[in-house]
Write an enzyme that holds these catalytic residues in place. Sequence first.
Site, PDB file in Angstrom:
ATOM      1  N   SER A 121       0.958  -0.948  -0.119  1.00  7.93           N
ATOM      2  CA  SER A 121       0.180   0.053  -0.173  1.00  7.93           C
ATOM      3  C   SER A 121       1.086   0.914  -0.094  1.00  7.93           C
ATOM      4  CB  SER A 121      -1.164  -0.121   1.510  1.00  7.93           C
ATOM      5  OG  SER A 121      -1.693   1.126   1.550  1.00  7.93           O
ATOM      6  N   LYS A 140       1.975  -4.007   6.508  1.00 12.93           N
ATOM      7  CA  LYS A 140       2.185  -3.315   4.846  1.00 12.93           C
ATOM      8  C   LYS A 140       3.727  -3.544   5.015  1.00 12.93           C
ATOM      9  CE  LYS A 140      -1.220  -4.306   3.648  1.00 12.93           C
ATOM     10  NZ  LYS A 140      -1.814  -5.757   2.807  1.00 12.93           N
ATOM     11  N   TYR A 199      -1.955  -1.557  11.203  1.00 14.18           N
ATOM     12  CA  TYR A 199      -2.543  -1.736   9.751  1.00 14.18           C
ATOM     13  C   TYR A 199      -0.862  -1.078   8.144  1.00 14.18           C
ATOM     14  CZ  TYR A 199      -3.964  -1.938   4.574  1.00 14.18           C
ATOM     15  OH  TYR A 199      -3.783  -1.907   3.349  1.00 14.18           O
TER      16      TYR A 199
HETATM   17  P1  NAD Z   1     -11.231  -7.358   1.240  1.00  8.97           P
HETATM   18  O1  NAD Z   1     -11.683  -7.264   2.485  1.00  8.97           O
HETATM   19  O2  NAD Z   1     -12.666  -6.586   0.334  1.00  8.97           O
HETATM   20  O3  NAD Z   1     -10.525  -8.394   0.800  1.00  8.97           O
HETATM   21  C1  NAD Z   1      -9.557  -8.797   1.633  1.00  8.97           C
HETATM   22  C2  NAD Z   1     -10.106 -10.415   1.786  1.00  8.97           C
HETATM   23  O4  NAD Z   1      -9.502 -11.083   2.547  1.00  8.97           O
HETATM   24  C3  NAD Z   1     -11.382 -10.431   2.623  1.00  8.97           C
HETATM   25  O5  NAD Z   1     -12.722 -11.283   1.961  1.00  8.97           O
HETATM   26  C4  NAD Z   1     -11.750 -11.294   4.015  1.00  8.97           C
HETATM   27  O6  NAD Z   1     -12.662 -12.419   4.172  1.00  8.97           O
HETATM   28  C5  NAD Z   1     -10.119 -12.033   3.884  1.00  8.97           C
HETATM   29  N1  NAD Z   1      -9.514 -12.124   4.309  1.00  8.97           N
HETATM   30  C6  NAD Z   1      -8.726 -11.398   5.524  1.00  8.97           C
HETATM   31  N2  NAD Z   1      -8.293 -12.436   6.484  1.00  8.97           N
HETATM   32  C7  NAD Z   1      -7.892 -13.628   5.763  1.00  8.97           C
HETATM   33  C8  NAD Z   1      -7.697 -14.086   6.133  1.00  8.97           C
HETATM   34  N3  NAD Z   1      -6.686 -14.628   8.188  1.00  8.97           N
HETATM   35  N4  NAD Z   1      -7.770 -15.840   6.146  1.00  8.97           N
HETATM   36  C9  NAD Z   1      -8.340 -15.520   4.293  1.00  8.97           C
HETATM   37  N5  NAD Z   1      -8.615 -14.904   4.216  1.00  8.97           N
HETATM   38  C10 NAD Z   1      -8.732 -13.559   4.731  1.00  8.97           C
HETATM   39  O7  NAD Z   1      -9.489  -5.805   0.733  1.00  8.97           O
HETATM   40  P2  NAD Z   1      -9.362  -4.966  -0.673  1.00  8.97           P
HETATM   41  O8  NAD Z   1      -9.995  -3.545  -0.385  1.00  8.97           O
HETATM   42  O9  NAD Z   1      -9.776  -6.088  -1.571  1.00  8.97           O
HETATM   43  O10 NAD Z   1      -7.747  -5.071  -0.427  1.00  8.97           O
HETATM   44  C11 NAD Z   1      -6.832  -6.423  -0.603  1.00  8.97           C
HETATM   45  C12 NAD Z   1      -5.736  -6.424  -0.306  1.00  8.97           C
HETATM   46  O11 NAD Z   1      -5.282  -5.051  -0.176  1.00  8.97           O
HETATM   47  C13 NAD Z   1      -5.396  -6.428   1.857  1.00  8.97           C
HETATM   48  O12 NAD Z   1      -4.405  -7.097   1.351  1.00  8.97           O
HETATM   49  C14 NAD Z   1      -5.422  -5.005   1.255  1.00  8.97           C
HETATM   50  O13 NAD Z   1      -4.518  -4.394   2.652  1.00  8.97           O
HETATM   51  C15 NAD Z   1      -4.810  -4.056   0.622  1.00  8.97           C
HETATM   52  N6  NAD Z   1      -4.336  -2.730   0.250  1.00  8.97           N
HETATM   53  C16 NAD Z   1      -6.082  -2.224  -0.137  1.00  8.97           C
HETATM   54  C17 NAD Z   1      -6.668  -0.632   0.105  1.00  8.97           C
HETATM   55  C18 NAD Z   1      -8.277  -0.607  -0.410  1.00  8.97           C
HETATM   56  O14 NAD Z   1      -8.345   1.021  -0.151  1.00  8.97           O
HETATM   57  N7  NAD Z   1      -9.118  -0.857  -0.516  1.00  8.97           N
HETATM   58  C19 NAD Z   1      -5.097   0.383  -0.446  1.00  8.97           C
HETATM   59  C20 NAD Z   1      -3.847  -0.723  -0.168  1.00  8.97           C
HETATM   60  C21 NAD Z   1      -3.819  -1.880  -0.132  1.00  8.97           C
HETATM   61  N1  UFG Z   2     -12.160  11.553   3.590  1.00  6.54           N
HETATM   62  C1  UFG Z   2     -13.140  12.842   4.177  1.00  6.54           C
HETATM   63  N2  UFG Z   2     -14.178  12.545   4.549  1.00  6.54           N
HETATM   64  C2  UFG Z   2     -14.841  11.104   4.773  1.00  6.54           C
HETATM   65  C3  UFG Z   2     -13.704  10.092   4.106  1.00  6.54           C
HETATM   66  C4  UFG Z   2     -12.112  10.160   3.631  1.00  6.54           C
HETATM   67  O1  UFG Z   2     -13.284  13.909   3.811  1.00  6.54           O
HETATM   68  O2  UFG Z   2     -15.174  10.886   4.657  1.00  6.54           O
HETATM   69  C5  UFG Z   2     -10.810  12.387   2.542  1.00  6.54           C
HETATM   70  C6  UFG Z   2      -9.646  12.323   3.414  1.00  6.54           C
HETATM   71  O3  UFG Z   2      -9.022  13.203   4.247  1.00  6.54           O
HETATM   72  C7  UFG Z   2      -8.479  11.983   2.614  1.00  6.54           C
HETATM   73  C8  UFG Z   2      -9.146  11.895   0.661  1.00  6.54           C
HETATM   74  O4  UFG Z   2     -11.041  11.499   1.185  1.00  6.54           O
HETATM   75  O5  UFG Z   2      -8.321  12.892   2.195  1.00  6.54           O
HETATM   76  C9  UFG Z   2      -9.232   9.925   1.011  1.00  6.54           C
HETATM   77  O6  UFG Z   2      -9.756   8.979   2.429  1.00  6.54           O
HETATM   78  P1  UFG Z   2      -9.829   7.607   2.320  1.00  6.54           P
HETATM   79  O7  UFG Z   2      -9.920   7.516   3.965  1.00  6.54           O
HETATM   80  O8  UFG Z   2     -10.565   7.614   1.288  1.00  6.54           O
HETATM   81  O9  UFG Z   2      -8.500   7.111   1.947  1.00  6.54           O
HETATM   82  P2  UFG Z   2      -7.263   7.749   2.700  1.00  6.54           P
HETATM   83  O10 UFG Z   2      -6.106   7.946   1.456  1.00  6.54           O
HETATM   84  O11 UFG Z   2      -6.932   7.922   3.990  1.00  6.54           O
HETATM   85  O12 UFG Z   2      -6.411   5.861   3.104  1.00  6.54           O
HETATM   86  C10 UFG Z   2      -6.540   4.977   1.485  1.00  6.54           C
HETATM   87  C11 UFG Z   2      -6.651   3.522   2.572  1.00  6.54           C
HETATM   88  C12 UFG Z   2      -5.251   2.606   3.172  1.00  6.54           C
HETATM   89  C13 UFG Z   2      -4.781   3.050   1.859  1.00  6.54           C
HETATM   90  C14 UFG Z   2      -4.204   4.494   1.648  1.00  6.54           C
HETATM   91  C15 UFG Z   2      -3.234   4.442   0.394  1.00  6.54           C
HETATM   92  O13 UFG Z   2      -7.962   3.555   3.518  1.00  6.54           O
HETATM   93  O14 UFG Z   2      -5.229   1.677   4.068  1.00  6.54           O
HETATM   94  O15 UFG Z   2      -5.509   4.766   0.676  1.00  6.54           O
HETATM   95  O16 UFG Z   2      -3.728   3.088  -0.061  1.00  6.54           O
HETATM   96  F1  UFG Z   2      -3.125   2.707   2.496  1.00  6.54           F
END
Ligand code: NAD
Ligand code: UFG
Length: 334
Positions: free
Chosen positions: A124, A152, A148
């Site tokens: 991330s 990573k 979190y």
């Molecule tokens: P998500 O929660 O939709 O998907 C993750 C999946 O992993 C879920 O289906 C959950 O049931 C499963 N899971 C969690 N722990 C588990 C375990 N111990 N064993 C088996 N399954 C398990 O999340 P996502 O948004 O699809 O994110 C996928 C990956 O990308 C995650 O590792 C997340 O940290 C990373 N990531 C997401 C974002 C974002 O904004 N969505 C940004 C950066 C990184």
């Molecule tokens: N924001 C608002 N109101 C809300 C939610 C968010 O104003 O209700 C603003 C935040 O302050 C920020 C922007 O919208 O400026 C984006 O916020 P998000 O919470 O959607 O995303 P972040 O950039 O904070 O973080 C996300 C994921 C993290 C990940 C990161 C980089 O939540 O897990 O992107 O990938 F690490």
Amino acid sequence: MKILVTGGTGYIGSHTVVLLIQEGYEVIILDNLSNSKIEVLDSIKEITNIKPQFYQVDLLDYDGVKKIFQENEISGVIHFAGLKAVGESVRIPLDYYNNNITGTLNLLRIMNEHNVKNIIFSSSATVYGMNNESPLYETMPLSTTNPYGATKRMIEDIMRDLYVSDNEWSIVLLRYFNPIGAHESALIGENPNGIPNNLLPYIALVAVGKLDHLNVFGNDYDTIDGTGVRDYIHVVDLAMGHIKALKYAMDHTGAEAINLGTGNGTSVLEIVKAFESASGQHIEYVIQPRRPGDVATCFANSNKAKELLGWSATKNINDMCVDGWNFIAHVTNN
Ligand code: NAD
Ligand code: UFG
């Protein structure tokens, strides 16, 4: 070629599974369904005509994971499974470290035992911390501000150490920026339980009338309109980055960190406007104080993905909002 996708019923995982199937891979999903629903498999089948093999297994269940490798000839792994809520990770850090780190260690050990040494990992942009200025390059120093993010960064370190110990490994650490949007079919997308923390799912619930306004966290940043700027990327573009990374991993060894972002920043108020025009709904918002831990601006330098993977994002903010809106409208009507 069989690819194991951990977390494959989740948001990003399900979109990647669709593309893998469409590219001709055989997909096995491992998920414990802690943050996704079994029905996603039917949606994947509706889109691709193929229902992937599914194991409801927790990565913490060593023997359960091992059995999957014993029963299948797996060529590579895309590892999405993990807990991902920043605020929750501050409240229950031990659960986050246990799930994300122990789960990954189990997976890596079992892969090693079965001589499967290709893995794509969901890292991330959070690993860039608060002290780097955008555009963010893969070579910048890493730091994190919550458990979190720490998981990573630690998993990245573990995987780099693994490669140093055994140069047969092929590891791609994909640093995602802000994934949003949904599949154009509107059959899969992001639909978190409860009140969302992230901007887009929150706006979507305001648009469908389930929440009455958006809280905008800060309008006094040094940005185009004072609100936070992020690099939003369409989830299908992100999924395609995994296909390219998998192909790359099959022909190269190493441990490479690669940004998956568009290279463009968009402010909160710009997103509000784009979502209003995509949905035809008015989004009421109220300016609130800054949210602790937020940076003003975060966007990628995306050259490395282009050079190494031949990948760059193709979809714009309007596509992201239209597809995100169609999905949430579909979910609300069903
Ligand atoms: P998500 O929660 O939709 O998907 C993750 C999946 O992993 C879920 O289906 C959950 O049931 C499963 N899971 C969690 N722990 C588990 C375990 N111990 N064993 C088996 N399954 C398990 O999340 P996502 O948004 O699809 O994110 C996928 C990956 O990308 C995650 O590792 C997340 O940290 C990373 N990531 C997401 C974002 C974002 O904004 N969505 C940004 C950066 C990184
Ligand atoms: N924001 C608002 N109101 C809300 C939610 C968010 O104003 O209700 C603003 C935040 O302050 C920020 C922007 O919208 O400026 C984006 O916020 P998000 O919470 O959607 O995303 P972040 O950039 O904070 O973080 C996300 C994921 C993290 C990940 C990161 C980089 O939540 O897990 O992107 O990938 F690490």
